[in-house]
Design an enzyme around this catalytic site. Structure first.
Site, short mmCIF file in Angstrom:
data_model
loop_
_atom_site.label_atom_id
_atom_site.label_comp_id
_atom_site.label_asym_id
_atom_site.label_seq_id
_atom_site.Cartn_x
_atom_site.Cartn_y
_atom_site.Cartn_z
N LYS A 75 39.86 61.01 -43.20
CA LYS A 75 38.83 61.64 -42.37
C LYS A 75 39.43 61.93 -40.99
O LYS A 75 40.26 61.17 -40.49
CB LYS A 75 37.65 60.68 -42.25
CG LYS A 75 36.41 61.23 -41.56
CD LYS A 75 35.28 60.20 -41.61
CE LYS A 75 34.03 60.67 -40.92
NZ LYS A 75 32.94 59.66 -41.00
N SER A 150 28.65 61.43 -42.68
CA SER A 150 29.53 62.35 -41.97
C SER A 150 30.88 62.57 -42.65
O SER A 150 31.60 63.50 -42.30
CB SER A 150 29.77 61.81 -40.55
OG SER A 150 30.43 60.55 -40.57
N SER A 174 27.76 56.85 -43.71
CA SER A 174 28.63 58.03 -43.75
C SER A 174 29.71 58.01 -44.82
O SER A 174 30.38 59.01 -45.02
CB SER A 174 29.28 58.23 -42.38
OG SER A 174 28.33 58.67 -41.44
#
Length: 485
Positions: A75, A150, A174
């Site tokens: 990420k 996210s 997330s």
């Protein structure tokens, strides 16, 4: 056999070289990313250099580890030395860290092949990946729908077979929410088990790094690798509960699986049905289903948004355009430069949360909001402790719905906040939770359920999840995208 074990076998038996495998992934990224938008930065040269090192090791007859040579992704809020790390925000464009996040340092030392950095909601603030400065990542089951947030880019990449696994971060769901939306596995470890050093902070008392994978076995392998004590993180404890991979096939006969009635409130009928069907699968394996009340859950969402936004307003104060990242072109003096840089550099959702956090920390409202939220946090922690006197693990929906259409989060942000209602209690209490697929709705979109355990009991929830995957493997479907092993 999970994806990681399969790749390991392919490499060690020389069915293919690591370089050939890496090239296959990079070619598929080039094709699929035009629609999925999972990657914001593809690091092909670095990946191929690592692959060549793994091939050399194999050619010399040396043993390789389970994660060695396996193509993966990170990420874009995990620091990677000399590789751009933007948190998918305009304000960090061009920023290249001078150090690696501890989790990447660990995997890098094991010759993990990083394919690139993946898309996310800006500074991890969002539930659809659409607050990203680069546009949102799409769902590999239906590209008209979001991948979730996210960590939406990681979930899109893993679900779309353009990464074998990835690392995301989970502040209020997330990792688990996008895993649920994309029909894969997402593990949010116990707070403190995985070092947060090098994770760009959103809310420091809630953030946790964890794996997003195709299977429970893969999640266990990655967790065992990254759950190490780190002196650079003052909250780090490491894997106190011990190895999880070796405990995956333990019998769950007699295990008490709890279902809190409040977790089913407001959940869409198709999701509720899938979760209750999963409970029946556990009953057929000899587990006992225990229903109980957990009324404190109604406090979780407001407590989460007050604490998270308060910590965000503090953490994001460092972005001023002076030392790194975006800087406004036209300004009069330092104060004006900082104001303009932050106004232009942050997106609307980030600004909303900074404003809310600053408000609840202000002199006149600190006691009414932030202090009260912290007190209620303690109440929620006690409620979970009491719940675990009745059961070994808690079964709940991951999200009250399936993946929504692109643009819905923008048109109805309040409903989007409510998608976190089942995931945020785990972060507030610092507990481990895992999302695994448990069915599909009428439109063919995946439904996820989560198993919640006691602190540092990852082995218990991973084992329970693994046994479910063995019994209900039809819920773990593949998509049309990417590399087929």
């Amino acid at each position: 056999m999970g994806t990681i074990s399969k790749i390991h076998e392919m490499l060690t038996t020389k069915q293919c070289s690591c370089t050939e495998l890496t090239k296959s992934y990079l070619e598929e990224i080039e094709k699929a990313n035009k629609e999925l938008n999972a990657y914001v930065n593809v690091t092909g040269d670095e990946a191929l250099n690592t692959a060549k090192a793994v091939d050399k090791k194999i050619a010399e007859g040396k043993e390789i580890g389970l994660l060695e040579g396996v193509p993966m992704t990170l990420k874009d809020n995990l620091s990677t030395k000399n590789i751009e790390t933007t948190c998918c925000s305009k304000i960090l464009t061009g920023y290249k860290p001078i150090y690696d996040a501890t989790v990447w340092e660990i995997l890098k030392s094991q010759n993990a092949v990083m394919l690139g950095k993946t898309n996310m909601d800006e500074f991890a603030m969002g539930s659809s990946c659409e607050t990203s400065y680069f546009g949102g990542a799409m769902n590999p089951f239906d590209t008209s729908r979001v991948s979730g947030g996210s960590s939406g880019g990681v979930a899109s990449a893993v679900g779309g077979n353009i990464a074998a696994y990835g690392l995301g971060s989970d502040t209020g769901g997330s990792i688990r929410q996008p895993a649920s939306f994309c029909g894969i596995v997402g593990l949010k470890p116990t707070y403190g088990s995985v070092s947060r050093y090098g994770l760009v902070a959103y809310a420091s008392s809630l953030d946790q790094i964890g794996p997003i994978t195709k299977s429970v076995e893969d999640a266990s392998i990655v967790f065992d690798a990254i759950a190490q004590y780190d002196e650079k993180d003052s909250t780090s404890k490491g894997n106190v509960g011990g190895e999880t991979y070796s405990k995956l096939n333990n019998d769950i006969k007699g295990m008490k699986i709890g279902i809190a009635k409040e977790y089913l409130d407001g959940v869409r009928d198709d999701v509720k049905e899938a979760v209750l069907n999963a409970a029946e699968v556990y009953k057929s394996m000899g587990a006992e289903i225990v229903y109980f009340d957990l009324p404190e859950l109604k406090f979780a969402l407001p407590v989460y948004y007050i604490i998270a936004c308060a910590e965000a307003s503090s953490n994001l104060g460092r972005y001023d355009g002076i030392r790194y990242g975006y800087k406004t072109e036209h300004y009069n003096g330092t104060h004006d430069m900082i104001c303009r840089t932050r106004s232009e550099g942050f997106g609307d959702e980030v600004k909303r949360r900074i404003l809310l956090g600053t408000y609840v920390l202000s002199a006149g409202y600190y006691d009414a909001y932030y202090k009260k939220a912290q007190n209620l946090r303690g109440t929620i922690v006690k409620a979970f402790n009491n719940a675990f006197e009745k059961c070994d693990v808690i079964l709940a929906p991951t999200v009250p719905m399936t993946a929504f259409e692109k643009g819905h989060a923008v048109s109805d942000p309040v409903e989007t906040y409510l998608t976190d209602i089942c995931t945020v209690p785990v972060n507030i209490a610092g507990l481990p939770g895992i999302s695994i697929p448990c069915g599909f709705n009428a439109n063919g979109m995946p439904i996820g359920m989560q198993l919640i355990g006691q602190s540092f009991k990852e082995s218990v929830i991973l084992n329970a999840a693994y046994k479910y995957q063995q019994a209900a493997g039809e819920n773990f479907k593949d998509t049309k995208w990417g590399v087929k092993l």
